[in-house]
Enzyme design. Structure first.
Site, short mmCIF file in Angstrom:
data_model
loop_
_atom_site.label_atom_id
_atom_site.label_comp_id
_atom_site.label_asym_id
_atom_site.label_seq_id
_atom_site.Cartn_x
_atom_site.Cartn_y
_atom_site.Cartn_z
CB CYS A 84 39.43 48.53 38.77
SG CYS A 84 38.81 48.80 40.45
CG HIS A 123 41.62 44.29 40.10
ND1 HIS A 123 41.05 43.27 39.37
CD2 HIS A 123 40.80 45.36 39.95
CE1 HIS A 123 39.93 43.70 38.81
NE2 HIS A 123 39.75 44.96 39.14
#
Length: 421
Positions: free
Chosen positions: A114, A100
């Site tokens: 992440c 992301h």
């Protein structure tokens, strides 16, 4: 055969080639290096894009392994960290690992698990990819290399005058794994103005979703499922072949052992029991491997496989098919070999006593040499093979992240806890 490249000079800043170079998202592959804090997008062995990233910091490290993009959201908020924004989110696991955009990508581990990317790159990568694109996360960067081997699948044109696969009797997978994804889209031609012979149905193979193939060692569930089918076939009611050791299956095993004076040691489903059931059923030696196939995040079928020299680790290898030519029966394959982090407990459970072959320069070739797949399973896979199809070879089998609405997810190194954001 296959080379493992550890030292490639990826750019620390964002770089992109013209979008036309990566027109077919099915053949793209993303490689993230946690040591270099870098990301590279490949089409075959050609670099399409590179960027710096920030992966999980200490205590929240990003897991290593083979993933694929499960879903995409332009505007996403973390459900763990106070609705923290995660724009242009591309999910890798349902437990929370994703690619992301982030405003803070310092080029060293800084996330909660992440893979953070700079804003401009995250947006452009979002436009390039589609669900199903593979993401390989490793310590050292890897470069896919071309590989040829007889075990790798080559395409075959399906028969046009018979229903596809009507003569195959392959074991269906457990319905409990069915995901919530959309059905596979098959393109058709408008035939209103053209006479089409009714006996010659055609599939638009280019529009079929790529296959996801996993070859691994046979686990308890697979052994129980085969025992249930064989025992029931011999007159011992073992219940539905679902791989579950329920009271009906246990009773069938006990009745079989008593009727044939079979004694075993160890657990209920021991190697001695498997050999005895297969021998008395006239089925030869029990298989020690499994080939599993998924398509569009849904299980398709499973079949037995044989693995030679089972005491040797297979390692973890990942291959993707490119330029699939149904007419000439050719496909180009590219592969990488990942670090294989087997614990002592895992090696003992799997009966592995040596990792010599899996650590060699030709580890992928050695693994492919040892695998034998039944002809009917091979034919079915080769009939369905399309560009972007992938093959994973792994000792550890179906990981806990594999489930409803996923491809096969292979974890080679676990991350820390609370890996989200």
């Amino acid at each position: 055969m296959l080379r493992l490249f550890l030292g490639i000079g990826l750019l620390s800043a964002t770089a992109l080639t013209p979008p036309a170079f990566a027109a077919d998202a099915r053949t793209l592959q993303i490689v993230v290096s946690t040591d270099r804090q870098s990301l590279a997008v490949y089409d075959g062995d050609q670099v399409v894009a590179t960027s710096k990233v920030s992966t999980g910091k200490q205590g929240h490290s990003t897991p290593n392994g083979i993933f694929s993009i499960l879903e995409k959201e332009r505007y996403h908020a973390s459900n763990i960290y106070s609705n923290s924004p995660m724009p242009f989110m591309q999910r890798l696991t349902w437990s929370g690992i994703a690619l992301h955009e982030s405003g803070y990508v310092p080029g060293y581990p800084a996330s909660h698990g992440c893979v953070r990317m700079p804003k401009s790159f995250a947006q452009k990568l979002y436009q390039m990819t589609a669900p199903g694109v593979h993401v390989v996360i490793t310590n050292q960067p890897l470069v896919p290399q071309p590989i040829e081997h007889a075990t790798l699948f080559q395409p075959s044109a399906p028969a046009l005058d018979l229903p596809l696969f009507s003569d195959l009797q392959l074991r269906p997978t457990n319905a409990a794994f069915l995901p919530k994804s959309e059905p596979i889209q098959v393109a058709t031609n408008d035939t209103a103005s053209l006479p089409v012979p009714p006996a010659a149905p055609r599939l638009a193979l280019a529009d079929q979703a790529p296959l996801r193939i996993l070859i691994t060692r046979r686990d308890l569930r697979g052994n129980v499922r085969d025992l249930q089918a064989l025992l029931t076939g011999m007159g011992y009611d073992a219940g539905a072949p679902d791989g579950m050791l329920g009271p009906t299956t246990v009773q069938a095993i006990q009745d079989f052992k008593k009727a044939h004076n079979v004694t075993t040691t160890g657990g209920l489903v021991s190697a001695e029991l498997m050999k005895a059931v297969y021998a008395i059923a006239g089925k030869g030696e029990p298989p020690n491997g499994e080939v599993m196939v998924r398509q569009a995040f849904k299980p398709v079928f499973e079949a037995p496989a044989a693995i030679a020299d089972p005491e040797e680790a297979l390692g973890t290898h990942f291959f993707t098919a490119h330029d699939v030519d149904k007419i000439d029966g050719k496909a180009e394959w590219y592969g990488v070999t990942l670090e294989n982090n087997l614990s002592r407990d895992a090696m003992k459970r799997l009966g592995i006593t040596s990792e010599e072959q899996s650590g060699s320069l030709n580890a992928a070739g050695h693994a492919l040499d040892r695998i034998t797949i039944p002809d009917d399973a091979r034919r079915k896979i080769e009939d369905m093979l399309t560009a972007g199809s992938s093959l994973t070879i792994s000792d550890t089998g179906v990981g806990p992240e594999t489930g409803d609405g996923t491809d096969f997810i292979t974890i080679t190194k676990n991350g820390g806890s609370s890996n989200r954001g």
